[in-house]
Design an enzyme around this catalytic site. Structure first.
Site, PDB file in Angstrom:
ATOM      1  N   TYR A  71      21.977  22.083  90.248  1.00  0.00           N
ATOM      2  CA  TYR A  71      22.549  21.426  91.425  1.00  0.00           C
ATOM      3  C   TYR A  71      23.732  22.243  91.950  1.00  0.00           C
ATOM      4  O   TYR A  71      23.835  22.506  93.147  1.00  0.00           O
ATOM      5  CB  TYR A  71      22.987  20.001  91.059  1.00  0.00           C
ATOM      6  CG  TYR A  71      23.519  19.199  92.213  1.00  0.00           C
ATOM      7  CD1 TYR A  71      22.670  18.428  93.001  1.00  0.00           C
ATOM      8  CD2 TYR A  71      24.879  19.196  92.519  1.00  0.00           C
ATOM      9  CE1 TYR A  71      23.156  17.679  94.061  1.00  0.00           C
ATOM     10  CE2 TYR A  71      25.371  18.452  93.572  1.00  0.00           C
ATOM     11  CZ  TYR A  71      24.508  17.697  94.345  1.00  0.00           C
ATOM     12  OH  TYR A  71      25.005  16.958  95.403  1.00  0.00           O
TER      13      TYR A  71
ATOM     14  N   HIS B  71      23.969  24.338  95.565  1.00  0.00           N
ATOM     15  CA  HIS B  71      25.027  24.041  96.525  1.00  0.00           C
ATOM     16  C   HIS B  71      25.963  25.225  96.756  1.00  0.00           C
ATOM     17  O   HIS B  71      26.553  25.345  97.828  1.00  0.00           O
ATOM     18  CB  HIS B  71      25.803  22.792  96.093  1.00  0.00           C
ATOM     19  CG  HIS B  71      25.135  21.527  96.533  1.00  0.00           C
ATOM     20  ND1 HIS B  71      24.020  21.041  95.901  1.00  0.00           N
ATOM     21  CD2 HIS B  71      25.407  20.678  97.548  1.00  0.00           C
ATOM     22  CE1 HIS B  71      23.633  19.928  96.524  1.00  0.00           C
ATOM     23  NE2 HIS B  71      24.450  19.701  97.520  1.00  0.00           N
TER      24      HIS B  71
ATOM     25  N   TRP C 275      15.894  20.419 103.116  1.00  0.00           N
ATOM     26  CA  TRP C 275      16.936  20.428 102.077  1.00  0.00           C
ATOM     27  C   TRP C 275      16.691  19.300 101.084  1.00  0.00           C
ATOM     28  O   TRP C 275      16.801  19.498  99.879  1.00  0.00           O
ATOM     29  CB  TRP C 275      18.321  20.330 102.709  1.00  0.00           C
ATOM     30  CG  TRP C 275      19.427  20.303 101.705  1.00  0.00           C
ATOM     31  CD1 TRP C 275      20.113  19.212 101.264  1.00  0.00           C
ATOM     32  CD2 TRP C 275      19.966  21.417 100.984  1.00  0.00           C
ATOM     33  NE1 TRP C 275      21.053  19.580 100.319  1.00  0.00           N
ATOM     34  CE2 TRP C 275      20.986  20.926 100.136  1.00  0.00           C
ATOM     35  CE3 TRP C 275      19.689  22.778 100.977  1.00  0.00           C
ATOM     36  CZ2 TRP C 275      21.713  21.747  99.284  1.00  0.00           C
ATOM     37  CZ3 TRP C 275      20.422  23.600 100.142  1.00  0.00           C
ATOM     38  CH2 TRP C 275      21.418  23.084  99.304  1.00  0.00           C
TER      39      TRP C 275
END
Length: 101
Positions: free
Chosen positions: A18, A22, A74
């Site tokens: 994650y 990002h 996304w």
């Protein structure tokens, strides 16, 4: 400016991926957030529960989004890492502010 806070949940063991995704957030997503009135977006992780706590500032009118194709892409890209709705959007639970200094 108004602040908005909410929580999401990662799947166990997904934190590092994650963070990696990002760190490489797509420019189109960054622009979509800015164009939608979102500023100072922060996401925190609770390692005991895999809960993500997100807070961001929005203009007086709140965040304004159209369901853009890049946003849907996304969501699909992130769906394997977190709890999602049937459209792959993250399950996001709004949080009530109970104190401000």
């Amino acid at each position: 400016m108004n602040q908005v806070a909410f929580k999401m949940k990662l799947k166990p063991g997904a934190k590092d991926e994650y963070k990696r995704r990002h760190a490489l957030i797509w420019p189109g997503i960054r622009q979509l957030l800015a164009d939608g009135g979102i500023h100072q977006y922060h996401i925190f992780f609770d390692q005991e529960t895999d809960i993500l706590f997100a807070v961001h500032n929005v203009g007086q009118q709140g965040a304004v989004f159209k369901k853009e194709e890049i946003l849907e892409k996304w969501w699909a890209y992130m769906a394997d890492l977190m709890e999602v709705n049937p459209d792959n959007s993250p399950v996001a639970v709004p949080l009530e502010q109970v104190f401000q200094l």
